[in-house]
Design a protein around this motif. Structure first.
Motif, mmCIF file in Angstrom:
data_model
loop_
_atom_site.group_PDB
_atom_site.id
_atom_site.type_symbol
_atom_site.label_atom_id
_atom_site.label_comp_id
_atom_site.label_asym_id
_atom_site.label_seq_id
_atom_site.Cartn_x
_atom_site.Cartn_y
_atom_site.Cartn_z
ATOM 1 N N ASN A 139 0.844 -1.183 0.000
ATOM 2 C CA ASN A 139 0.000 0.000 0.000
ATOM 3 C C ASN A 139 0.884 1.240 0.000
ATOM 4 N N PRO A 140 0.609 2.228 -0.868
ATOM 5 C CA PRO A 140 1.473 3.428 -0.939
ATOM 6 C C PRO A 140 1.658 4.128 0.399
ATOM 7 N N LEU A 141 0.567 4.249 1.168
ATOM 8 C CA LEU A 141 0.673 4.922 2.468
ATOM 9 C C LEU A 141 1.521 4.110 3.447
ATOM 10 N N MET A 142 1.351 2.788 3.424
ATOM 11 C CA MET A 142 2.143 1.942 4.303
ATOM 12 C C MET A 142 3.615 1.988 3.902
ATOM 13 N N ALA A 143 3.869 1.987 2.586
ATOM 14 C CA ALA A 143 5.243 2.050 2.101
ATOM 15 C C ALA A 143 5.897 3.377 2.495
ATOM 16 N N ALA A 144 5.137 4.460 2.387
ATOM 17 C CA ALA A 144 5.655 5.775 2.768
ATOM 18 C C ALA A 144 5.966 5.826 4.260
ATOM 19 N N PHE A 145 5.064 5.277 5.063
ATOM 20 C CA PHE A 145 5.262 5.253 6.515
ATOM 21 C C PHE A 145 6.496 4.426 6.879
ATOM 22 N N ALA A 146 6.638 3.260 6.245
ATOM 23 C CA ALA A 146 7.773 2.385 6.537
ATOM 24 C C ALA A 146 9.090 3.049 6.157
ATOM 25 N N ALA A 147 9.116 3.733 5.002
ATOM 26 C CA ALA A 147 10.342 4.403 4.561
ATOM 27 C C ALA A 147 10.731 5.526 5.523
ATOM 28 N N ALA A 148 9.734 6.294 5.966
ATOM 29 C CA ALA A 148 10.004 7.401 6.885
ATOM 30 C C ALA A 148 10.528 6.891 8.227
ATOM 31 N N VAL A 149 9.879 5.853 8.757
ATOM 32 C CA VAL A 149 10.294 5.300 10.053
ATOM 33 C C VAL A 149 11.698 4.712 9.964
ATOM 34 N N SER A 150 11.977 3.974 8.894
ATOM 35 C CA SER A 150 13.302 3.358 8.729
ATOM 36 C C SER A 150 14.386 4.419 8.629
ATOM 37 N N PHE A 151 14.108 5.491 7.867
ATOM 38 C CA PHE A 151 15.079 6.580 7.749
ATOM 39 C C PHE A 151 15.328 7.221 9.111
ATOM 40 N N MET A 152 14.259 7.440 9.872
ATOM 41 C CA MET A 152 14.408 8.071 11.187
ATOM 42 C C MET A 152 15.181 7.182 12.152
ATOM 43 N N VAL A 153 14.940 5.875 12.093
ATOM 44 C CA VAL A 153 15.685 4.952 12.959
ATOM 45 C C VAL A 153 17.175 5.035 12.652
ATOM 46 N N GLY A 154 17.514 5.029 11.341
ATOM 47 C CA GLY A 154 18.918 5.149 10.967
ATOM 48 C C GLY A 154 19.488 6.506 11.344
ATOM 49 N N GLY A 155 18.710 7.569 11.130
ATOM 50 C CA GLY A 155 19.188 8.918 11.420
ATOM 51 C C GLY A 155 19.326 9.226 12.895
ATOM 52 N N LEU A 156 18.561 8.509 13.728
ATOM 53 C CA LEU A 156 18.656 8.744 15.181
ATOM 54 C C LEU A 156 20.008 8.323 15.744
ATOM 55 N N LEU A 157 20.666 7.368 15.079
ATOM 56 C CA LEU A 157 21.974 6.905 15.569
ATOM 57 C C LEU A 157 23.018 8.023 15.530
ATOM 58 N N PRO A 158 23.243 8.684 14.381
ATOM 59 C CA PRO A 158 24.184 9.815 14.397
ATOM 60 C C PRO A 158 23.682 10.995 15.226
ATOM 61 N N LEU A 159 22.351 11.128 15.374
ATOM 62 C CA LEU A 159 21.829 12.205 16.213
ATOM 63 C C LEU A 159 22.216 11.983 17.668
ATOM 64 N N LEU A 160 22.205 10.741 18.117
ATOM 65 C CA LEU A 160 22.657 10.427 19.477
ATOM 66 C C LEU A 160 24.134 10.750 19.657
ATOM 67 N N VAL A 161 24.913 10.517 18.602
ATOM 68 C CA VAL A 161 26.339 10.858 18.661
ATOM 69 C C VAL A 161 26.507 12.366 18.797
ATOM 70 N N VAL A 162 25.672 13.130 18.092
ATOM 71 C CA VAL A 162 25.718 14.592 18.199
ATOM 72 C C VAL A 162 25.460 15.030 19.640
ATOM 73 N N ILE A 163 24.528 14.367 20.287
ATOM 74 C CA ILE A 163 24.151 14.744 21.652
ATOM 75 C C ILE A 163 25.200 14.327 22.678
ATOM 76 N N LEU A 164 25.818 13.153 22.470
ATOM 77 C CA LEU A 164 26.678 12.579 23.504
ATOM 78 C C LEU A 164 28.176 12.800 23.289
ATOM 79 N N ALA A 165 28.609 12.930 22.048
ATOM 80 C CA ALA A 165 30.047 13.001 21.773
ATOM 81 C C ALA A 165 30.620 14.377 22.101
#
Length: 224
Positions: A139-165
């Motif tokens: 489903n296009p909406l489900m695919a869009a949601f999954a892509a956004a969530v996956s990108f955010m999960v990956g992006g949160l890792l370097p964001l944590l480094v920004v906060i802690l390093a």
């Protein structure tokens, strides 16, 4: 069950790739800003903004792609249905040739084609002729949601480094952590695709290093 496993594999592969994009995009952004700034706030602001914009962009892109793919297949099916109604003899000959090319003898190919050109089996014959995958389209909406969530999960890792390093070693910490995260995602992607893990990880690390290096160079030049 086999179709379900394939569908899950496709979803998991897309999720891993989106997460990888999130890691590399936000890390490169953080490195670029960190190379131009001596304080944490600009790096944090840029990373959060990049994470938001990137997730929305991934969602929009995936929605358009899945919708377009569905529209193309729907249009192809419509054309085949019209052709079957208007030119049944030509469709029968065409489908017969397809089965002959697949190794079926001529007589049997004709019999199969006759059966499949009936309206009751229209979907089956179109699948053979157009080579449309019999895997349920997401489903296009489900695919869009999954892509956004996956990108955010990956992006949160370097964001944590920004906060802690430490801010003074931010570039080094970002690069080291990103390579570690990317190696993990590369291994997962290689296993899903059944590719050579070493080659996939090497290509990923080399190109990611290049991208992050350019980002650091641009940030350093513009910040001085």
């Amino acid at each position: 069950m086999e179709k379900l496993d394939i569908n899950r594999s496709c979803w998991f592969k897309a999720a891993v790739l989106s997460a990888k994009d999130g890691i590399l995009s936000i890390t490169s952004l953080a490195i670029g800003v960190a190379a131009a700034s001596m304080t944490r706030e600009p790096v944090l602001l840029a990373s959060v903004a990049g994470l938001t914009a990137g997730a929305l962009s991934m969602a929009a892109g995936e929605y358009v792609f899945v919708s377009s793919q569905s529209d193309i297949e729907t249009e192809d099916l419509k054309k085949e249905n019209e052709a079957l109604n208007c030119m049944p003899d030509e469709k029968l000959k065409k489908l017969t040739r397809i089965f002959i090319q697949k190794g079926i003898n001529t007589e049997l190919a004709k019999q199969v084609a006759v059966e499949l050109t009936s309206h009751e089996t229209f979907d089956t014959q179109v699948t053979d002729e157009l080579e449309i995958e019999e895997i349920p389209q997401p489903n296009p909406l489900m695919a869009a949601f999954a892509a956004a969530v996956s990108f955010m999960v990956g992006g949160l890792l370097p964001l944590l480094v920004v906060i802690l390093a430490p801010i003074k070693e931010m570039v080094l910490y970002q690069y080291s952590c990103a390579i570690l995260f990317l190696i993990i995602s590369g291994v997962l992607a290689a296993k899903i695709a059944r590719s050579n893990i070493f080659k996939v990880v090497c290509r990923l690390c080399v190109w990611s290093t290049f991208v992050m290096g350019i980002s650091a160079l641009v940030g350093y030049v513009l910040g001085n």
